[in-house]
Design a protein around this motif. Structure first.
Motif, PDB file in Angstrom:
ATOM      1  N   GLU A 131       5.681  10.407  -2.043  1.00  0.00           N
ATOM      2  CA  GLU A 131       4.226  10.462  -2.066  1.00  0.00           C
ATOM      3  C   GLU A 131       3.768  11.631  -2.934  1.00  0.00           C
ATOM      4  OE1 GLU A 131       2.989  10.634   1.980  1.00  0.00           O
ATOM      5  OE2 GLU A 131       3.327   8.490   2.332  1.00  0.00           O
ATOM      6  N   ARG A 132       2.655  11.448  -3.634  1.00  0.00           N
ATOM      7  CA  ARG A 132       2.177  12.415  -4.609  1.00  0.00           C
ATOM      8  C   ARG A 132       1.639  13.679  -3.917  1.00  0.00           C
ATOM      9  NH1 ARG A 132       0.519  11.791  -9.901  1.00  0.00           N
ATOM     10  NH2 ARG A 132       2.093  10.142  -9.878  1.00  0.00           N
ATOM     11  N   LYS A 133       2.215  14.819  -4.296  1.00  0.00           N
ATOM     12  CA  LYS A 133       1.790  16.124  -3.804  1.00  0.00           C
ATOM     13  C   LYS A 133       1.908  17.123  -4.945  1.00  0.00           C
ATOM     14  CE  LYS A 133       3.833  15.167   0.748  1.00  0.00           C
ATOM     15  NZ  LYS A 133       4.627  14.000   0.276  1.00  0.00           N
ATOM     16  N   GLY A 143       3.623  -4.228 -12.386  1.00  0.00           N
ATOM     17  CA  GLY A 143       4.702  -3.483 -11.742  1.00  0.00           C
ATOM     18  C   GLY A 143       4.467  -1.991 -11.783  1.00  0.00           C
ATOM     19  N   GLU A 144       3.993  -1.489 -12.925  1.00  0.00           N
ATOM     20  CA  GLU A 144       3.698  -0.054 -13.035  1.00  0.00           C
ATOM     21  C   GLU A 144       2.577   0.345 -12.090  1.00  0.00           C
ATOM     22  OE1 GLU A 144       5.299   2.267 -14.691  1.00  0.00           O
ATOM     23  OE2 GLU A 144       6.771   0.821 -15.397  1.00  0.00           O
ATOM     24  N   MET A 145       1.561  -0.510 -11.954  1.00  0.00           N
ATOM     25  CA  MET A 145       0.456  -0.219 -11.043  1.00  0.00           C
ATOM     26  C   MET A 145       0.945  -0.158  -9.600  1.00  0.00           C
ATOM     27  SD  MET A 145      -3.093  -2.337 -10.383  1.00  0.00           S
ATOM     28  CE  MET A 145      -3.823  -1.847 -11.942  1.00  0.00           C
ATOM     29  N   ASP A 146       1.814  -1.083  -9.222  1.00  0.00           N
ATOM     30  CA  ASP A 146       2.349  -1.088  -7.857  1.00  0.00           C
ATOM     31  C   ASP A 146       3.135   0.197  -7.582  1.00  0.00           C
ATOM     32  OD1 ASP A 146       1.218  -3.548  -7.426  1.00  0.00           O
ATOM     33  OD2 ASP A 146       3.040  -4.677  -7.879  1.00  0.00           O
ATOM     34  N   LYS A 147       3.904   0.672  -8.580  1.00  0.00           N
ATOM     35  CA  LYS A 147       4.661   1.910  -8.403  1.00  0.00           C
ATOM     36  C   LYS A 147       3.724   3.099  -8.213  1.00  0.00           C
ATOM     37  CE  LYS A 147       8.697   0.481 -11.117  1.00  0.00           C
ATOM     38  NZ  LYS A 147       9.504   0.750 -12.334  1.00  0.00           N
ATOM     39  N   ILE A 148       2.646   3.128  -8.984  1.00  0.00           N
ATOM     40  CA  ILE A 148       1.690   4.241  -8.880  1.00  0.00           C
ATOM     41  C   ILE A 148       0.978   4.203  -7.535  1.00  0.00           C
ATOM     42  CG2 ILE A 148      -0.443   5.195  -9.830  1.00  0.00           C
ATOM     43  CD1 ILE A 148       0.506   4.264 -12.577  1.00  0.00           C
ATOM     44  N   SER A 159      -7.923   5.492  -1.150  1.00  0.00           N
ATOM     45  CA  SER A 159      -8.484   4.418  -0.325  1.00  0.00           C
ATOM     46  C   SER A 159      -8.954   3.275  -1.212  1.00  0.00           C
ATOM     47  CB  SER A 159      -9.658   4.948   0.507  1.00  0.00           C
ATOM     48  OG  SER A 159     -10.686   5.452  -0.342  1.00  0.00           O
ATOM     49  N   GLY A 160      -9.113   2.113  -0.606  1.00  0.00           N
ATOM     50  CA  GLY A 160      -9.599   0.951  -1.343  1.00  0.00           C
ATOM     51  C   GLY A 160      -8.513   0.140  -2.016  1.00  0.00           C
ATOM     52  N   THR A 161      -7.250   0.418  -1.698  1.00  0.00           N
ATOM     53  CA  THR A 161      -6.147  -0.321  -2.320  1.00  0.00           C
ATOM     54  C   THR A 161      -5.714  -1.515  -1.486  1.00  0.00           C
ATOM     55  OG1 THR A 161      -4.484   1.074  -1.228  1.00  0.00           O
ATOM     56  CG2 THR A 161      -5.306   1.810  -3.375  1.00  0.00           C
ATOM     57  N   GLY A 162      -6.273  -1.662  -0.299  1.00  0.00           N
ATOM     58  CA  GLY A 162      -5.835  -2.728   0.594  1.00  0.00           C
ATOM     59  C   GLY A 162      -4.681  -2.321   1.483  1.00  0.00           C
ATOM     60  N   LYS A 163      -4.157  -1.108   1.264  1.00  0.00           N
ATOM     61  CA  LYS A 163      -3.056  -0.621   2.098  1.00  0.00           C
ATOM     62  C   LYS A 163      -3.610  -0.102   3.426  1.00  0.00           C
ATOM     63  CE  LYS A 163      -0.114   1.877  -0.079  1.00  0.00           C
ATOM     64  NZ  LYS A 163       0.515   3.046  -0.755  1.00  0.00           N
ATOM     65  N   GLU A 164      -2.967  -0.445   4.512  1.00  0.00           N
ATOM     66  CA  GLU A 164      -3.414  -0.023   5.832  1.00  0.00           C
ATOM     67  C   GLU A 164      -2.757   1.302   6.226  1.00  0.00           C
ATOM     68  OE1 GLU A 164      -2.797  -3.015   8.731  1.00  0.00           O
ATOM     69  OE2 GLU A 164      -4.102  -4.493   7.752  1.00  0.00           O
ATOM     70  N   TYR A 165      -3.539   2.141   6.897  1.00  0.00           N
ATOM     71  CA  TYR A 165      -3.004   3.411   7.386  1.00  0.00           C
ATOM     72  C   TYR A 165      -2.194   3.176   8.656  1.00  0.00           C
ATOM     73  CZ  TYR A 165      -2.811   7.915   9.725  1.00  0.00           C
ATOM     74  OH  TYR A 165      -2.378   9.053  10.383  1.00  0.00           O
ATOM     75  N   ILE A 166      -0.986   3.731   8.691  1.00  0.00           N
ATOM     76  CA  ILE A 166      -0.107   3.609   9.852  1.00  0.00           C
ATOM     77  C   ILE A 166      -0.006   4.974  10.521  1.00  0.00           C
ATOM     78  CG2 ILE A 166       2.209   3.027  10.650  1.00  0.00           C
ATOM     79  CD1 ILE A 166       2.512   1.236   8.225  1.00  0.00           C
ATOM     80  N   GLN A 167      -0.409   5.025  11.768  1.00  0.00           N
ATOM     81  CA  GLN A 167      -0.358   6.289  12.496  1.00  0.00           C
ATOM     82  C   GLN A 167       1.086   6.711  12.728  1.00  0.00           C
ATOM     83  OE1 GLN A 167      -2.603   5.838  16.093  1.00  0.00           O
ATOM     84  NE2 GLN A 167      -4.577   5.978  15.060  1.00  0.00           N
ATOM     85  N   PRO A 168       1.349   8.023  12.636  1.00  0.00           N
ATOM     86  CA  PRO A 168       2.728   8.498  12.835  1.00  0.00           C
ATOM     87  C   PRO A 168       3.162   8.358  14.284  1.00  0.00           C
ATOM     88  CG  PRO A 168       1.222  10.352  12.679  1.00  0.00           C
ATOM     89  CD  PRO A 168       0.413   9.119  12.351  1.00  0.00           C
ATOM     90  N   THR A 169       4.444   8.155  14.473  1.00  0.00           N
ATOM     91  CA  THR A 169       5.017   8.068  15.815  1.00  0.00           C
ATOM     92  C   THR A 169       5.490   9.450  16.233  1.00  0.00           C
ATOM     93  OG1 THR A 169       5.746   5.808  15.397  1.00  0.00           O
ATOM     94  CG2 THR A 169       6.779   6.980  17.235  1.00  0.00           C
ATOM     95  N   ALA A 201       2.011   3.017  -4.802  1.00  0.00           N
ATOM     96  CA  ALA A 201       2.939   3.336  -3.712  1.00  0.00           C
ATOM     97  C   ALA A 201       3.043   4.835  -3.474  1.00  0.00           C
ATOM     98  CB  ALA A 201       4.319   2.765  -4.026  1.00  0.00           C
ATOM     99  N   GLN A 202       2.640   5.655  -4.445  1.00  0.00           N
ATOM    100  CA  GLN A 202       2.722   7.106  -4.301  1.00  0.00           C
ATOM    101  C   GLN A 202       1.552   7.689  -3.509  1.00  0.00           C
ATOM    102  OE1 GLN A 202       3.169   8.909  -8.161  1.00  0.00           O
ATOM    103  NE2 GLN A 202       4.714   7.455  -8.815  1.00  0.00           N
TER     104      GLN A 202
END
Length: 262
Positions: A188-190, A76-81, A218-228, A83-84
């Motif tokens: 998101e982390r800034k 759960g902690e990894m998923d939270k990190i 990168s490499g987390t399996g998350k896909e990049y979503i282009q902004p609308t 997500a940032q």
């Protein structure tokens, strides 16, 4: 001529029996007892390794429920990190983010520079296998080892990058505090590296610049979503204002028709 015969006395027979006994004893020691001793030493070493595995397995078995609970919490902690960190960050993403930041805090952003991204080195902790340090003699360790089914991201294929953006702005003091909070405490982390400010006596606002760092993973399996960006209109309705054209009217004066530029 008759062949000569060699007579063997009883004493010679006894000596030959003694020599044969010595040879048998030597062969028994060299090929039997020595091999048996080597085999016994090997068994003792295996037993020591097995005792080490059994001791660790008993400790793990006793705390199995706690390990399972800890694994769920760490997941759960990894998923939270994760997500940032977005999978990527383009110029469009940064521009739209700054537009929202500008509107939310009643600020005026005059310029944004996008110098590109750099890789960030991350020191990974070394994993220690408490079972295989004793050797997997029986194959029990391999049979019960963890196999990633894809639910846990593989950190070996993850790469952290930093994108720097210099921003020039004008904002009130309260708006500046909110901007800093939005940047550093957002989903998101800034981070902010540098900030310089000048007080404007005429407007009472603060003018300045700051360097914002955006982080992508990168490499987390998350896909990049282009902004609308459809429907995001900026500036005045028409860069030409109201355009007037001259048309002819039959037998009469010319009149002006106003064309509304959309």
């Amino acid at each position: 001529m008759g062949g000569s015969r060699v007579k063997i006395t009883q004493r010679d027979k006894n000596l030959m029996l003694v020599m044969l006994g010595v040879v048998l004893v030597f062969c028994s020691y060299y090929f039997g007892f020595r091999t048996l001793k080597s085999w016994r030493q090997g068994v003792e070493q295996e037993n020591m390794a097995l005792e080490g595995q059994i001791r660790v397995l008993r400790e793990i078995s006793a705390d199995q429920e706690q390990y399972v609970q800890d694994a769920k919490e760490l997941k759960g902690e990894m998923d939270k990190i994760l997500a940032q960190f977005p999978a990527d960050m383009t110029s469009e993403d940064i521009i739209l983010y700054m537009r929202d930041l500008e509107k939310k805090n009643a600020a005026y952003i005059s310029s944004i520079t996008l110098p590109g991204q750099t890789n960030v080195a991350v020191a990974a902790e070394q994993e220690v296998d408490v079972l295989n340090q004793y050797g997997d003699i029986t194959g029990a360790v391999a049979a019960n080892s963890f196999v990633n089914d894809g639910s846990v991201p593989d950190t070996a294929n993850m790469y952290l990058s930093k994108i720097e953006s210099d921003v020039a702005f004008s904002v009130s003091y309260g708006g500046l505090k909110n901007m800093i909070s939005d940047i550093t405490m957002g989903q998101e982390r800034k981070s902010i590296d540098e900030i310089s400010l000048v007080f404007n006596e005429n407007t009472g606002d603060l003018s300045g610049s700051m360097t914002i760092n955006y982080f992508v993973l990168s490499g987390t399996g998350k896909e990049y979503i282009q902004p609308t960006i459809t429907g995001n209109r900026h500036g005045i309705e028409s860069i030409f204002g109201n355009l007037k054209t001259r048309t002819e009217v039959t037998g009469e004066d010319e009149k002006l028709e106003e064309i509304e530029m959309e």
